[in-house]
Design a protein around this motif. Structure first.
Motif, short mmCIF file in Angstrom:
data_model
loop_
_atom_site.label_atom_id
_atom_site.label_comp_id
_atom_site.label_asym_id
_atom_site.label_seq_id
_atom_site.Cartn_x
_atom_site.Cartn_y
_atom_site.Cartn_z
N GLN A 74 -9.28 -23.00 -1.28
CA GLN A 74 -7.90 -22.52 -0.94
C GLN A 74 -6.94 -22.81 -1.78
O GLN A 74 -5.98 -21.87 -1.92
CB GLN A 74 -7.72 -23.29 0.41
N GLN A 75 -6.89 -23.72 -2.59
CA GLN A 75 -5.85 -24.20 -3.26
C GLN A 75 -5.64 -22.98 -4.60
O GLN A 75 -4.58 -22.60 -4.85
CB GLN A 75 -5.89 -25.30 -4.08
N GLN A 76 -6.80 -22.54 -5.03
CA GLN A 76 -6.81 -21.52 -5.98
C GLN A 76 -6.28 -20.36 -5.28
O GLN A 76 -5.52 -19.51 -6.05
CB GLN A 76 -8.38 -21.24 -6.55
N TYR A 77 -6.87 -19.85 -4.23
CA TYR A 77 -6.22 -18.81 -3.46
C TYR A 77 -4.73 -18.58 -3.36
O TYR A 77 -4.00 -17.72 -3.60
CB TYR A 77 -7.01 -18.39 -2.12
N ASP A 78 -4.31 -19.70 -2.86
CA ASP A 78 -2.88 -19.92 -2.56
C ASP A 78 -2.06 -19.84 -3.73
O ASP A 78 -0.94 -19.22 -4.00
CB ASP A 78 -2.64 -21.45 -2.05
N LEU A 79 -2.43 -20.42 -5.04
CA LEU A 79 -1.88 -20.14 -6.29
C LEU A 79 -1.85 -18.85 -6.77
O LEU A 79 -0.82 -18.34 -7.23
CB LEU A 79 -2.48 -21.34 -7.45
N TRP A 80 -3.02 -18.16 -6.61
CA TRP A 80 -3.20 -16.90 -7.06
C TRP A 80 -2.36 -15.99 -6.20
O TRP A 80 -1.56 -15.34 -6.97
CB TRP A 80 -4.68 -16.32 -6.93
N HIS A 81 -2.22 -16.17 -4.89
CA HIS A 81 -1.48 -15.37 -3.89
C HIS A 81 0.06 -15.55 -4.41
O HIS A 81 0.94 -14.48 -4.34
CB HIS A 81 -1.63 -15.57 -2.63
N ALA A 82 0.43 -16.72 -4.50
CA ALA A 82 1.96 -16.78 -4.63
C ALA A 82 2.42 -16.25 -6.17
O ALA A 82 3.40 -15.77 -6.27
CB ALA A 82 2.31 -18.35 -5.06
N PHE A 83 1.37 -16.21 -7.17
CA PHE A 83 1.70 -15.52 -8.42
C PHE A 83 1.64 -14.19 -8.26
O PHE A 83 2.57 -13.51 -8.79
CB PHE A 83 0.64 -15.90 -9.38
N VAL A 84 0.82 -13.60 -7.50
CA VAL A 84 0.87 -12.21 -7.42
C VAL A 84 2.01 -11.67 -6.74
O VAL A 84 2.47 -10.60 -7.00
CB VAL A 84 -0.42 -11.44 -7.15
N MET A 85 2.10 -12.48 -5.73
CA MET A 85 3.38 -11.74 -4.92
C MET A 85 4.70 -11.95 -5.56
O MET A 85 5.66 -11.26 -5.33
CB MET A 85 3.56 -12.85 -3.55
N ALA A 86 4.84 -12.79 -6.42
CA ALA A 86 6.08 -12.96 -7.38
C ALA A 86 6.06 -11.76 -8.33
O ALA A 86 7.19 -11.68 -9.01
CB ALA A 86 6.10 -14.29 -8.03
N GLN A 87 5.11 -11.11 -8.69
CA GLN A 87 5.10 -9.84 -9.34
C GLN A 87 5.63 -8.70 -8.73
O GLN A 87 6.30 -7.81 -9.26
CB GLN A 87 3.94 -9.58 -10.22
N ILE A 88 5.96 -8.63 -7.41
CA ILE A 88 6.40 -7.53 -6.71
C ILE A 88 7.87 -7.02 -7.25
O ILE A 88 8.72 -8.16 -7.40
CB ILE A 88 6.41 -7.70 -5.33
#
Length: 109
Positions: A74-88
């Motif tokens: 879950q921690q890896q997913y949350d970090l990934w999700h935050a990163f990709v959303m910041a690229q929008i």
């Protein structure tokens, strides 16, 4: 367990064809990768038309496609999700694509 969804595709356009040509990839090799969101109902990726944004599934018609689900914590997913959303909203990196096509290192670190 959460999963990071990746979608590798080949499109039939000049940029995709040129990327495969310059990288010596076969015709059915992927020229683009994007992230699947909401059980692949949406995809987040960078395209020359619109830059990095979330697009509805079915926005394109690839000639080749493979999807992968990578298990993670879950921690890896949350970090990934935050990163990709910041690229929008970021623009498409035409300089990097041109550097691939012209075999130059124009990347600005």
């Amino acid at each position: 367990m959460p999963y990071i969804h990746l979608r590798f595709i080949t499109e039939q356009d000049f940029v995709s064809d040129a990327i495969r040509f310059v990288t010596h990839a076969p015709n059915r090799a992927p020229s683009h990768v994007e992230f699947g969101l909401d059980n692949d109902m949406h995809f987040l990726g960078a395209h020359i038309d619109g830059g990095v944004k979330i697009r509805d599934a079915g926005y394109d018609n690839p000639s080749w496609e493979r999807r992968y689900a990578i298990p993670c914590t879950q921690q890896q997913y949350d970090l990934w999700h935050a990163f990709v959303m910041a690229q929008i909203g970021k623009p498409y990196d035409t300089v990097d694509i041109a550097s691939i096509l012209l075999d130059k290192d124009w990347h600005n670190k």
